[in-house]
Design a protein around this motif. Sequence first.
Motif, short mmCIF file in Angstrom:
data_model
loop_
_atom_site.label_atom_id
_atom_site.label_comp_id
_atom_site.label_asym_id
_atom_site.label_seq_id
_atom_site.Cartn_x
_atom_site.Cartn_y
_atom_site.Cartn_z
N VAL A 169 -6.30 18.27 -10.13
CA VAL A 169 -7.33 19.22 -10.29
C VAL A 169 -6.70 20.17 -9.01
O VAL A 169 -5.63 21.28 -8.65
CB VAL A 169 -8.34 19.37 -9.84
N SER A 172 -2.37 21.12 -9.36
CA SER A 172 -2.20 22.00 -10.61
C SER A 172 -2.34 23.14 -9.84
O SER A 172 -2.25 24.38 -9.94
CB SER A 172 -3.87 22.27 -11.72
N GLN A 176 -0.25 26.43 -9.10
CA GLN A 176 -0.20 27.84 -9.29
C GLN A 176 -0.59 28.90 -8.56
O GLN A 176 0.23 29.70 -8.63
CB GLN A 176 -1.79 27.85 -11.01
N TYR A 217 -13.06 23.01 -6.43
CA TYR A 217 -13.82 22.66 -7.63
C TYR A 217 -14.98 20.81 -7.02
O TYR A 217 -14.14 20.17 -7.07
CB TYR A 217 -12.34 21.50 -8.64
N GLU A 219 -17.38 18.64 -8.86
CA GLU A 219 -18.34 18.06 -9.43
C GLU A 219 -20.04 17.47 -8.92
O GLU A 219 -20.65 17.19 -10.01
CB GLU A 219 -17.81 16.75 -10.20
N LYS A 244 -17.16 24.23 -12.25
CA LYS A 244 -17.61 23.16 -11.71
C LYS A 244 -17.91 22.47 -12.81
O LYS A 244 -17.76 22.33 -14.05
CB LYS A 244 -19.58 23.51 -11.41
N GLY A 245 -17.60 21.04 -12.54
CA GLY A 245 -17.29 20.31 -13.72
C GLY A 245 -18.46 19.30 -13.99
O GLY A 245 -19.31 19.04 -12.90
N GLY A 246 -18.91 18.77 -14.73
CA GLY A 246 -19.96 18.02 -15.51
C GLY A 246 -21.16 19.04 -15.31
O GLY A 246 -22.49 18.97 -15.51
N LYS A 247 -21.01 20.68 -16.23
CA LYS A 247 -21.72 21.21 -17.04
C LYS A 247 -22.64 21.00 -18.25
O LYS A 247 -23.76 20.80 -18.07
CB LYS A 247 -21.46 22.06 -17.03
N GLY A 251 -19.58 16.04 -19.87
CA GLY A 251 -18.14 16.11 -18.47
C GLY A 251 -19.48 15.72 -17.05
O GLY A 251 -18.84 14.73 -16.49
N SER A 283 -13.46 28.10 -15.65
CA SER A 283 -11.63 27.55 -15.44
C SER A 283 -10.91 27.86 -14.54
O SER A 283 -11.15 28.56 -14.02
CB SER A 283 -11.47 27.82 -16.96
N LEU A 284 -9.67 26.69 -14.35
CA LEU A 284 -8.71 26.43 -12.97
C LEU A 284 -8.49 28.54 -13.50
O LEU A 284 -7.55 28.92 -12.27
CB LEU A 284 -8.05 25.96 -13.50
N ASP A 285 -7.75 28.91 -14.56
CA ASP A 285 -7.06 30.49 -14.87
C ASP A 285 -7.78 31.21 -13.86
O ASP A 285 -7.32 32.48 -13.29
CB ASP A 285 -6.54 30.46 -16.54
N HIS A 466 -9.69 41.08 -20.91
CA HIS A 466 -10.81 40.31 -20.64
C HIS A 466 -10.60 39.57 -19.20
O HIS A 466 -11.22 39.62 -18.40
CB HIS A 466 -10.97 39.76 -21.68
N GLU A 467 -9.28 39.32 -19.36
CA GLU A 467 -9.16 38.15 -17.52
C GLU A 467 -8.73 39.83 -16.54
O GLU A 467 -9.33 39.38 -15.57
CB GLU A 467 -7.18 38.06 -18.02
N TRP B 314 -9.71 16.55 -15.58
CA TRP B 314 -8.81 17.01 -16.33
C TRP B 314 -9.95 16.82 -17.36
O TRP B 314 -10.25 17.59 -18.17
CB TRP B 314 -7.88 16.78 -16.51
N VAL B 316 -13.30 15.44 -17.01
CA VAL B 316 -14.32 16.05 -16.83
C VAL B 316 -14.25 17.69 -17.33
O VAL B 316 -15.03 17.70 -18.28
CB VAL B 316 -14.87 16.25 -15.13
N ALA B 319 -14.23 17.64 -21.48
CA ALA B 319 -15.89 17.21 -21.71
C ALA B 319 -16.74 18.47 -21.97
O ALA B 319 -17.28 18.59 -22.98
CB ALA B 319 -16.31 15.88 -21.26
N ASP B 320 -16.84 19.03 -20.85
CA ASP B 320 -17.70 20.31 -20.90
C ASP B 320 -16.94 21.08 -21.81
O ASP B 320 -17.71 21.73 -22.25
CB ASP B 320 -17.38 20.87 -19.50
N GLU B 438 -1.02 19.74 -17.93
CA GLU B 438 0.12 21.24 -16.02
C GLU B 438 0.84 20.65 -16.46
O GLU B 438 0.65 19.13 -16.31
CB GLU B 438 -0.95 20.98 -14.64
N ILE B 440 3.08 19.35 -13.69
CA ILE B 440 3.37 19.44 -12.83
C ILE B 440 4.64 19.52 -12.40
O ILE B 440 5.43 19.49 -10.89
CB ILE B 440 2.28 18.16 -12.56
N MET B 464 -4.86 25.19 -20.45
CA MET B 464 -6.38 24.81 -20.08
C MET B 464 -7.40 24.12 -21.35
O MET B 464 -7.41 24.41 -22.11
CB MET B 464 -6.94 26.03 -19.95
N HIS B 466 -10.60 24.13 -21.63
CA HIS B 466 -11.50 25.29 -22.58
C HIS B 466 -10.91 25.79 -23.92
O HIS B 466 -10.79 26.22 -25.22
CB HIS B 466 -11.89 26.55 -22.01
#
Lengths: 488, 488
Positions: A169, A172, A176, A217, A219, A244-247, A251, A283-285, A466-467, B314, B316, B319-320, B438, B440, B464, B466
Motif C-alpha cells: 500500500v 501504491s 500515485q 493506511y 489495520e 482503515k483495513g479490516g473493517k 477483512g 479507499s486509496l484513490d 462524486h470524486e 490489498w 485486507v 476482503a473488506d 497497482e 507498480i 482498486m 472496491h
Amino acid sequence: MSDLKDKFAPLFQSRSIAIIGASSDRTKWGYIMLKHLVDGGFRGAIYPINTSGDEILGLKVYRTVADIPETPDLAVISVPAPAVLNVLKECIAKGTKAGLVITAGFAELGETGARMQREMVELARKAGMPLIGPNCNGFMSPWNKEYVQFPTFLVPAGRVAIIAQSGNVMDSLTRQVMLHGQGCSICVAIGNEAVLHFEDYLEYLGDDPHTSVIMCYIEGFKDGQRFLKIASEVSKKKPIVIVKGGKTRAGAIAAASHTAAVAGSDLIFDAACKQAGVIRVRSLDEMLNVSLAFLWQPLPKGRRLGIVTGGGGWGVMGADACAEMGFDVVKLPDETIRALDTLLPTWWNRGNPVDLVAGSKPDNIYKAVEQIMQCPSVDAMMFLSMVPMLKIRAFDLPTEADERAKFGEVLENAVIEAMEGLNKLVKKYNKPMVVATEQIFATNIEEARLPYLLGKHDLACYHMPHEAARVLLALADYARYRGALKPE
Amino acid sequence: MSDLKDKFAPLFQSRSIAIIGASSDRTKWGYIMLKHLVDGGFRGAIYPINTSGDEILGLKVYRTVADIPETPDLAVISVPAPAVLNVLKECIAKGTKAGLVITAGFAELGETGARMQREMVELARKAGMPLIGPNCNGFMSPWNKEYVQFPTFLVPAGRVAIIAQSGNVMDSLTRQVMLHGQGCSICVAIGNEAVLHFEDYLEYLGDDPHTSVIMCYIEGFKDGQRFLKIASEVSKKKPIVIVKGGKTRAGAIAAASHTAAVAGSDLIFDAACKQAGVIRVRSLDEMLNVSLAFLWQPLPKGRRLGIVTGGGGWGVMGADACAEMGFDVVKLPDETIRALDTLLPTWWNRGNPVDLVAGSKPDNIYKAVEQIMQCPSVDAMMFLSMVPMLKIRAFDLPTEADERAKFGEVLENAVIEAMEGLNKLVKKYNKPMVVATEQIFATNIEEARLPYLLGKHDLACYHMPHEAARVLLALADYARYRGALKPE
C-alpha cells in the motif's frame, strides 16, 4: 517534542547507514536497497555488510558491523529471521542509534515468531533504540535523499507523508503521489510495529516541517487511546487522512495474518476519527484525491455551494453528489442571477447548477464563475465538464495522425490554462473550488499525463462529480474540526 | 417486435439522410454533423439542405427538402427553434420516414417551448414518424457507419448500447468505451423525448442482435410503469445498467431545467430496478466497469468467494470490499489448503485471502489460483496486486531513459500475458474472476494504455479492490435475476 525529533533523526535524517545482508545478487533485497540508496544520491556513508566481504556497487563490503570504522546512525537488517536477533545485538554493541528490520517471519507467523519479536523489543528498548519493522519494506526520506526501500522508484521531496501498515500500500500511494506531480516528505511501511508504533510516527510527523498532510493506511492500533490523543493534537496542525483495513470480519481475519494487527470495532473507530478530526476515507484513490487537495485548497467557511456546469447531465450528477454529502446547493440571490444574465446567452437556466448552454463564451465563463465566487451566500464551488471553457473547439481538431500528436500538447496547455484561470479565483476569494470533467478531446495518453502536469501546478481535475464532492466534504469536515466552519 | 424493428430502421439503419440546416461554417452543428457522417463512411445518400444552395464537403446542397430527388429515410433538423415546426411539416410532406431534431429551446425552456413541442408531437404522431429529440446531440449507429452526432470521435462498431438523457453524458460514456478497447452498437442522446421515449429505445435494443449490454443515463421517465414492464423483459435477455440523475432534491431541480424530466422518488426507483433486474450503479465510472464486465465474465452460481493477493494490504482491502457487498469470503477446505501447501512457500498464511508472500513463483501462482477455481465451495474469485505474477522483476527494470521507453511494451505484454493466463481459468471453470492491481512498474502513459490494450482482449484490470468488488456484485445480482444463482 525535541526528544521525539532526536529519536527519529538517525532514522529519517541519517548521516550513515549500514546495510546488513547486503548482496551482489540483483534479485535480493540486500542489493535492491543498496542500489536505491546509491541511485537516490544519499550523501552520508554507506556500509554494506556481508560475511563474504568484497565490493558491491563500488562500495567496500564489511564482514560484520563491528568492522565498520565509525558508528553508523542506522542499521538496515535484511538477513534471514533466525539471524536477526544476533545481528541486532551486534548493532547495539556497536552503538548504532537506530534500526530498520526488513525481514519477515515474526509475530505475523505464529508463536515462534512472536517470541523472537518480543526479544527484539526487549533488546531495542533496553538500548533506547528506535526500530522500524520487522516485516516491512523500508522507508523513503526524500529531503535527506535517503531511499532505504524495496519499491523501484525514488519519489521526489515534497509535502505528503505516508504511514502504512502495508508495504505494497505504501508503494501504491507513493507512486500515485508521483504520478500526480507531487512529492513526499516521509514514506514509511511500518510492518509489525514491534518497537515504533503507528502513533509514534504520527506524533513525529505532526511536527515535521516538510509535512503538510499525512496519509495513513492502518489495520489496527497497538494503543487506541494513545492514537486518539495524538491524532487530536496533530489534526490541529495538519490534516490526517486514513484508510482503515479490516473493517469487516473477512477483512479483519486477513489483517491478522498480514501484520498481526487486531482490528477493533469499525463503528468505534469511525466515532474516534470524527472526535480526533481525522478524515476517514474508504479507499486509496479517495485518500489520494482528498490528501492532495489539502495541499492547495482553502477551507470552506460553510456548506453552501455554487455549481457551474458545461453539460446538463454532469450538473445533475454533481448536484446529486454534493447534496448526498450534506452540501446545500443554494438558490442564487437575484443580484447574482441578474449579473449572470449579462454574461450568459439569454436561454440560460437561471438556476444552480448554472448550465453553460451552447453559446457561452470562454471569457464570460470566468466572469460568471467570479460572480458566484463573490456571492456571500456561497462558501465553495464545483465546476463540471470544462469543455466550453477550453480555447479549443470541435472544429479545431486535426484529422491527420501526426497533427493529432502535436495537438496533444495544445490540449494539455488549454486545460492547464483553464484550470489556472479558475484557480486565480480560488486565491482571490479564498474559497475552495473543485473541478470534475470529461477530457472529451483527449486520447488516453493525454488523459494520463494531465494529472501529472496539473499536479505540478498544484491543481487537479477529477474524473467524476462524486470524486470532486468527496474532496469538498473532506475540506468541510476538516474546517469544522479546525473551527473555521460556521456552526451548522 | 418486428413493428418496432421497422419503426427504428429509418433511424439506425438509415439508407439516406437529409441534413436540414447544413452549413459550411466549421463552427456550426450543421457542418460538424455532416463532416462526421462523411468521415464515418456512411454508404447511403447524404443530402445537405440549406437555403443558400451551393456545395459542402463536395456534396450538392439542396434548398429545401422538397428539392431532393428521392425520399430520405431520415431528416436531421438543426435549424433555429422557431423554424423547426415548418421544416418538420415539409419533411412529412416529402414522406421522410424518421426525424432527429437537434435544436434546443422546447419543453426545457418554459411554456412557449412546451407548446411548440406539443405541436411537434402531434405532427409526428399523425404522420407515424419516429422522432429523436428535440434538444439532443444526435446518435451513432456504428454498424451502419452512421454518425449523426456532435462528438468529435467515431466509436467503432461493438456490443455496448448507450441511451442517455444527456448529450454530454453520452459523449463521456462513448469515449470511455473506446478508451477501454471496445465499441458500441447504438449510442443515442434522447433529449426531451417528445415522440420516442426512453422505454421505446430500451425495448428496441432488447432485440437488437448487435447489443449485448445496455448502459442508461436517465433523469426521469415519461411512463414509469411502462419502463418497469419493458425493463423486466429486456433484463431476461441482456443486462441493463443504469445511472439515475436527480436522486436528491438539488439534483431533481437541476434535472428539471436540463431535460424537463420529473425525477420521482429515489427509493421507489431503487425498488423498481431490483424488481426489473436492472443493475443500478452510482456513477458513470461504475457503469463502465460493470457493463464491460458483462461482455466477458460468466455469471457466478453463488456468493462464495476466493481471494488471492500479491500484497497483504490489498488482500485486507479486497476482503473488506467483498464482505461489504455481501460476499462470503469462505474458509478454504482442507483439501485446497493441502494442495496450496505444495505450491506456495512454507510460510504462506493458509487463509483466504491467499497472500502470495515473497518467494511465490509465477507458474505456481496460476496453479494455486486453479486450485481455488476448481474448489466446489468457491463461486467466484478476486485477484489482487498482480506484481508477483509478472515475468518482470524489480531488478529487470532499466535505468536509462531510452531503455525505459522500450520497456513500456515489455511491461504491457507481461500484464496482458498474466491476465490471459487468469482468463484461461475463467473459461475453463466458467466462474468469474475480477482483478485489481497497482501497476507498480508502469509510468502513467503505460497505465493509460493498458485499459485499451486489455479491452481489445476482452479483459480488464481495475485500479482498486472496491471497484472489482462492485463488478462482482453486479454479476451476482444479475445472476439472481436470471435464476442462475442458488437461492440464498
